[in-house]
Design an enzyme around this catalytic site. Structure first.
Site, short mmCIF file in Angstrom:
data_model
loop_
_atom_site.label_atom_id
_atom_site.label_comp_id
_atom_site.label_asym_id
_atom_site.label_seq_id
_atom_site.Cartn_x
_atom_site.Cartn_y
_atom_site.Cartn_z
N ILE A 157 0.87 -1.18 0.00
CA ILE A 157 0.00 0.00 0.00
C ILE A 157 0.91 1.23 0.00
CG2 ILE A 157 -0.23 -0.03 2.53
CD1 ILE A 157 -3.12 0.94 0.27
N THR A 160 1.81 7.23 1.78
CA THR A 160 2.63 8.27 2.38
C THR A 160 3.70 8.79 1.42
OG1 THR A 160 2.33 7.10 4.46
CG2 THR A 160 3.96 8.84 4.43
N THR A 194 5.91 0.13 3.49
CA THR A 194 6.19 -1.20 4.01
C THR A 194 6.02 -2.24 2.90
OG1 THR A 194 5.36 -0.51 6.17
CG2 THR A 194 5.57 -2.87 5.81
N GLU A 277 -6.85 -1.36 8.85
CA GLU A 277 -5.43 -1.14 9.15
C GLU A 277 -5.25 -0.71 10.60
OE1 GLU A 277 -1.84 1.86 7.67
OE2 GLU A 277 -3.49 1.38 6.32
#
Length: 396
Positions: A157, A160, A194, A277
């Site tokens: 995902i 950011t 991540t 999340e």
């Protein structure tokens, strides 16, 4: 059978009655713990020290369909059965899976006290696949879901950016349509992603029109070996094994069919995705707090100073009890929260629990902070070493 060390397990695993956990949940917990302990937990600390979970571990989880439990409940039953997945570990049928099963999986995956090793395996499935399931077109799903659900490809995902962390509406990465209208041309950067370094794809937030939240869309962007994509691993203070990545996108051509849902709806999709999340992070963080506090408790039973064990000192017992009260309160709230998820439909849960999910995640961080501080304090010098009795406190 001996009782678990105080604070080391949630009450339902300490022999106490639970209004939430039924026979299916208890059977799943035993099967899950056996698999996760053997496949992940027993080596998690060593892998965290080296900074890498072997690729074979991901394949072990994928081949056992043990990435699937990280998806939001209820599971995508039709898709799973289409792919030949009818149960998880032969214990729970996919159509009987609920959010308590999900919470048990998340809790068991964090029993090492570390977030990095489990994050290296499940982050993509947990956070990047759900938008495709919920909002993607049938054509998009047919192209990508088989490989993703079976673990043949990895995904991350990518929200950011260097200049837009919590301020999702401030995202600057652009996706502009090509002159022939067949591609989005993506330019920008993503940071702290991540699993990015080994992912074939990203569910990515991009700006397809003007400023603000209504200019955002979600796009399935190819990563590994795709022209215009550069990725490098970021050195971080914790979660060393999670593959934290900086992604640069330079005129990356993405097929127009890779749009997830509708243009301009990205902010709404992201906010809905955040609920799962945040809750799973709260569950995992609460388990980390358990690991920290129970490790300190055990140490205080053994460590002697001034002619007695640390546990015989009233001030030590007071500090443990104070942290324990926060921990058990948080644990009870999480169990209540997860149960409510089993009783509400998706629309109602998003409306009624969305804000509380953010609070649960924030409070879990505060509880972990207190339990980790308590552990470091009581471990003394051992709490500042990366090996030995206090290493878990240092690594938190």
């Amino acid at each position: 059978m001996s009782k678990p060390l105080p604070f080391s397990e949630p009450p339902y695993l300490c022999g106490l009655p639970s209004p939430y956990h039924n026979a299916s949940h208890l059977a799943w917990q035993k099967a899950c713990r056996s698999f996760v302990q053997k496949s992940l937990i027993q080596n998690a600390m060593d892998w965290e020290q080296t900074g890498m979970v072997p690729e074979s571990v991901f394949q072990t989880f994928a081949s056992a369909n043990m990435l699937i439990p990280s998806l939001p409940a209820p599971l995508p039953v039709a898709w799973l059965k289409k792919l030949g997945i009818h149960d998880i570990l032969g214990t729970v049928k996919v159509e009987e899976w609920d959010y308590i099963h999900t919470a048990i999986f998340t809790d068991e995956m964090c029993r090492s006290g570390l977030q990095g090793p489990p994050a290296s395996l499940t982050t993509g499935m947990s956070y990047a696949v759900p938008p495709i399931l919920k909002f993607g077109s049938s054509r998009l799903q047919e192209r990508f879901l088989p490989d993703l659900l079976l673990g043949r490809k990895r995904i991350c995902i990518a929200i950011t950016e260097p200049e837009a962390g919590s301020d999702v509406a401030g995202i600057q990465t652009t996706a502009t349509k090509s002159p022939d209208g067949n591609f989005y041309i993506v330019n920008g950067t993503k940071k702290w992603i991540t699993n990015g370094i080994w992912s074939s794809y990203a569910t990515m937030a991009v700006r397809t029109s003007g400023p603000g939240p209504w200019g955002l869309s979600l796009l399935l962007v190819p990563l590994l070996n795709h022209p215009g994509v550069t990725m490098r691993k970021i050195k971080v203070a914790g979660q060393l094994t999670s593959g934290t990545t900086f992604i640069t996108l330079d005129d990356v051509r993405v097929p127009i069919e890779n749009l997830i849902g509708e243009e301009g709806q990205g902010m709404k999709y992201i906010m809905k995705n955040f609920n799962h999340e945040r809750l799973t992070i709260a569950i995992g963080t609460t388990r980390q707090a358990r690991v920290a506090l129970s490790a300190a408790f055990e140490y205080c039973l053994q460590r002697e100073a001034f002619g007695k064990t640390l546990m015989e000192q009233p001030v030590v017992r007071h500090r443990l009890a104070a942290a324990g009260a926060l921990l058990e309160s948080q644990s009870a709230w999480i169990e209540q929260f997860v149960y409510q998820m089993t009783q509400l439909g998706k629309v109602d849960a998003d409306r009624e629990l969305g804000g509380l999910t953010a609070l649960a995640k924030a409070q879990a961080g505060r509880v972990l902070d207190e339990c980790a501080r308590c552990a470091v304090l009581l471990f003394g010098g051992n709490g500042f070493t990366t090996t030995g009795k206090g290493e878990i406190a240092e690594r938190m």
